[in-house]
Write an enzyme that holds these catalytic residues in place. Structure first.
Site, PDB file in Angstrom:
ATOM      1  N   GLY A  48       5.391   4.556  -8.789  1.00 33.55           N
ATOM      2  CA  GLY A  48       6.173   3.322  -8.990  1.00 33.55           C
ATOM      3  C   GLY A  48       5.252   2.104  -9.001  1.00 33.55           C
ATOM      4  N   HIS A  49       4.394   2.001  -7.973  1.00 32.19           N
ATOM      5  CA  HIS A  49       3.431   0.893  -7.922  1.00 32.19           C
ATOM      6  C   HIS A  49       2.497   0.942  -9.136  1.00 32.19           C
ATOM      7  CE1 HIS A  49       4.152   1.666  -3.477  1.00 32.19           C
ATOM      8  NE2 HIS A  49       4.447   0.392  -3.559  1.00 32.19           N
TER       9      HIS A  49
ATOM     10  N   GLY B 282       0.819  -1.207   0.000  1.00 35.88           N
ATOM     11  CA  GLY B 282       0.000   0.000   0.000  1.00 35.88           C
ATOM     12  C   GLY B 282       0.852   1.256   0.000  1.00 35.88           C
TER      13      GLY B 282
ATOM     14  N   LEU C  61       0.452   3.574  -2.098  1.00 39.80           N
ATOM     15  CA  LEU C  61       0.796   3.487  -3.516  1.00 39.80           C
ATOM     16  C   LEU C  61       1.264   4.824  -4.082  1.00 39.80           C
ATOM     17  CD1 LEU C  61      -2.042   1.197  -4.956  1.00 39.80           C
ATOM     18  CD2 LEU C  61       0.098   0.552  -3.824  1.00 39.80           C
TER      19      LEU C  61
ATOM     20  N   MET D 129      11.104   6.761  -6.373  1.00 44.17           N
ATOM     21  CA  MET D 129       9.881   6.863  -5.573  1.00 44.17           C
ATOM     22  C   MET D 129       9.845   5.746  -4.548  1.00 44.17           C
ATOM     23  SD  MET D 129       6.892   8.044  -8.069  1.00 44.17           S
ATOM     24  CE  MET D 129       7.078   9.519  -9.052  1.00 44.17           C
TER      25      MET D 129
HETATM   26  P1  PAJ Z   1       6.260  -2.227  -1.612  1.00 46.78           P
HETATM   27  O1  PAJ Z   1       7.415  -1.553  -0.995  1.00 46.78           O
HETATM   28  O2  PAJ Z   1       4.890  -1.646  -1.427  1.00 46.78           O
HETATM   29  O3  PAJ Z   1       6.540  -2.366  -3.141  1.00 46.78           O
HETATM   30  C1  PAJ Z   1       5.656  -3.068  -3.985  1.00 46.78           C
HETATM   31  C2  PAJ Z   1       6.304  -3.220  -5.344  1.00 46.78           C
HETATM   32  O4  PAJ Z   1       6.491  -1.930  -5.936  1.00 46.78           O
HETATM   33  C3  PAJ Z   1       7.685  -3.871  -5.264  1.00 46.78           C
HETATM   34  O5  PAJ Z   1       7.836  -4.808  -6.317  1.00 46.78           O
HETATM   35  C4  PAJ Z   1       8.617  -2.685  -5.444  1.00 46.78           C
HETATM   36  O6  PAJ Z   1       9.872  -3.034  -5.995  1.00 46.78           O
HETATM   37  C5  PAJ Z   1       7.816  -1.825  -6.389  1.00 46.78           C
HETATM   38  N1  PAJ Z   1       8.292  -0.432  -6.348  1.00 46.78           N
HETATM   39  C6  PAJ Z   1       8.468   0.345  -5.251  1.00 46.78           C
HETATM   40  N2  PAJ Z   1       8.968   1.558  -5.601  1.00 46.78           N
HETATM   41  C7  PAJ Z   1       9.118   1.541  -6.946  1.00 46.78           C
HETATM   42  C8  PAJ Z   1       9.603   2.480  -7.916  1.00 46.78           C
HETATM   43  N3  PAJ Z   1      10.022   3.688  -7.561  1.00 46.78           N
HETATM   44  N4  PAJ Z   1       9.612   2.121  -9.210  1.00 46.78           N
HETATM   45  C9  PAJ Z   1       9.193   0.877  -9.589  1.00 46.78           C
HETATM   46  N5  PAJ Z   1       8.719  -0.053  -8.725  1.00 46.78           N
HETATM   47  C10 PAJ Z   1       8.682   0.264  -7.428  1.00 46.78           C
HETATM   48  O7  PAJ Z   1       8.097  -4.555  -1.915  1.00 46.78           O
HETATM   49  C11 PAJ Z   1       7.150  -4.674  -1.162  1.00 46.78           C
HETATM   50  O8  PAJ Z   1       6.157  -3.736  -1.061  1.00 46.78           O
HETATM   51  C12 PAJ Z   1       6.976  -5.878  -0.261  1.00 46.78           C
HETATM   52  O9  PAJ Z   1       8.231  -6.380   0.113  1.00 46.78           O
HETATM   53  C13 PAJ Z   1       6.114  -7.021  -0.900  1.00 46.78           C
HETATM   54  C14 PAJ Z   1       6.758  -7.567  -2.171  1.00 46.78           C
HETATM   55  C15 PAJ Z   1       4.705  -6.504  -1.219  1.00 46.78           C
HETATM   56  C16 PAJ Z   1       5.970  -8.191   0.103  1.00 46.78           C
HETATM   57  O10 PAJ Z   1       5.400  -7.771   1.284  1.00 46.78           O
END
Ligand code: PAJ
Length: 282
Positions: free
Chosen positions: A36-37, A31, A33, A184
């Site tokens: 990036g997400h 979450g 979000l 991000m």
């Molecule tokens: P979270 O930090 O919420 O990230 C979810 C996904 O978004 C991850 O795959 C992360 O690499 C990607 N993400 C985050 N910031 C990004 C950005 N700036 N550009 C591209 N992708 C980005 O990673 C997690 O959650 C947790 O460890 C999870 C995999 C959900 C397990 O709990």
């Protein structure tokens, strides 16, 4: 976009999708979000018939002194963002349904989980791999989308899916950055104004080291020294945890930049821990 909370309902929804021959993509998130997400969700929407976004702040991957309690949880905004990026289902399970009383199984990720982040955050990747495999079992996707931002995580999940014959295509997507280059991250919200400005040093260090490598300086000592000197220009950095050049496959430190090298940084600005990385093709 439909919001599902109970794992059992998720199972039924997936049964129906699979019976209709739909390709399912999953984007696991915690979450808070941001763009990036959303870029992962949009990519999944382009490549799959149904896109499940999971939103779950996983207690298993936080250390005792980490930010589990204060991790941001803006659910209403998250649902709006997920829907507008093209998610068809949001899965928001209550913690007790993911880890019911008596839960005790863990996925051991081996050497890949013990280095880099694993050194500073012991048990972190076991927590990640365990929850991701539960989320995979509940959503039964054909494809799963992860960001390069968390490079080590993506490599570990890819390896887990292969080693455990999960028949899931793990897709790694590019890091999305702010206009000034900062990757991000939900944790950027913790930075005050001065710290936010200081954080741009990370991307500057990565891009300038990339240029250095491209100019022909490829040995690890020079590169490590350059990165350290560059980062030490920023007084608000309170700790450098790692900053070096690695093999993108094994994550081991590289003696010399070859066809492909990975630069990765983890540091603290004030109390906030930030990570970033960049792939270099000299
Ligand atoms: P979270 O930090 O919420 O990230 C979810 C996904 O978004 C991850 O795959 C992360 O690499 C990607 N993400 C985050 N910031 C990004 C950005 N700036 N550009 C591209 N992708 C980005 O990673 C997690 O959650 C947790 O460890 C999870 C995999 C959900 C397990 O709990």
């Amino acid at each position: 976009m439909r919001v599902i909370r109970a794992p059992q309902q998720m199972g039924q929804a997936v049964d129906r999708l699979r019976a209709r021959g739909q390709r399912i993509g999953v984007v696991p998130t915690m979450g808070a979000l941001h763009e990036g997400h959303c870029s992962l969700i949009r990519r999944a929407a382009r490549e799959c018939d149904a896109v499940i976004v999971t939103i779950f702040v996983n207690p298993l991957q936080f250390g005792p002194r980490e930010d589990f309690r204060r991790y941001p949880r803006p659910l209403a905004t998250d649902l709006r963002l997920a829907a507008s990026a093209g998610a068809t289902l949001a899965f928001v399970p209550p913690a007790a349904s993911v880890f019911p009383p008596g839960f005790q199984t863990r996925i051991a990720v081996g050497r890949l989980g013990a280095i880099w982040e694993g050194k500073v955050r012991p048990g972190h990747f076991t927590g990640v791999a365990t929850v991701v495999s539960i989320l995979f079992n509940l959503t039964r996707p054909h494809r799963a989308y992860f960001g390069q931002k968390d490079f080590q995580q993506a490599v570990i999940i890819k390896k887990m899916a292969k080693d455990l014959d999960m028949a899931i295509d793990v897709v790694i997507c590019p890091t999305i950055r702010e206009n000034d280059g900062l990757a991000m991250s939900s944790r950027n919200f913790y930075l005050n104004k001065d710290e936010r400005k200081a954080a741009t040093i990370i991307n500057k260090c990565l891009t300038q080291t990339t240029e250095l490598i491209k100019s022909g300086i490829i040995d690890i000592e020079s590169i490590r020294r350059f990165m350290k000197e560059k980062l030490s220009e920023e007084p608000l950095i309170t700790e450098i945890q790692y900053a070096s050049m690695y093999s993108p496959q094994t994550l081991d430190e590289l003696e010399r930049a070859g066809k492909e090298a990975l630069l990765a940084i983890a540091l603290k600005i004030g109390k906030t821990r930030l990570i970033d990385n960049m792939i270099v093709n000299p």
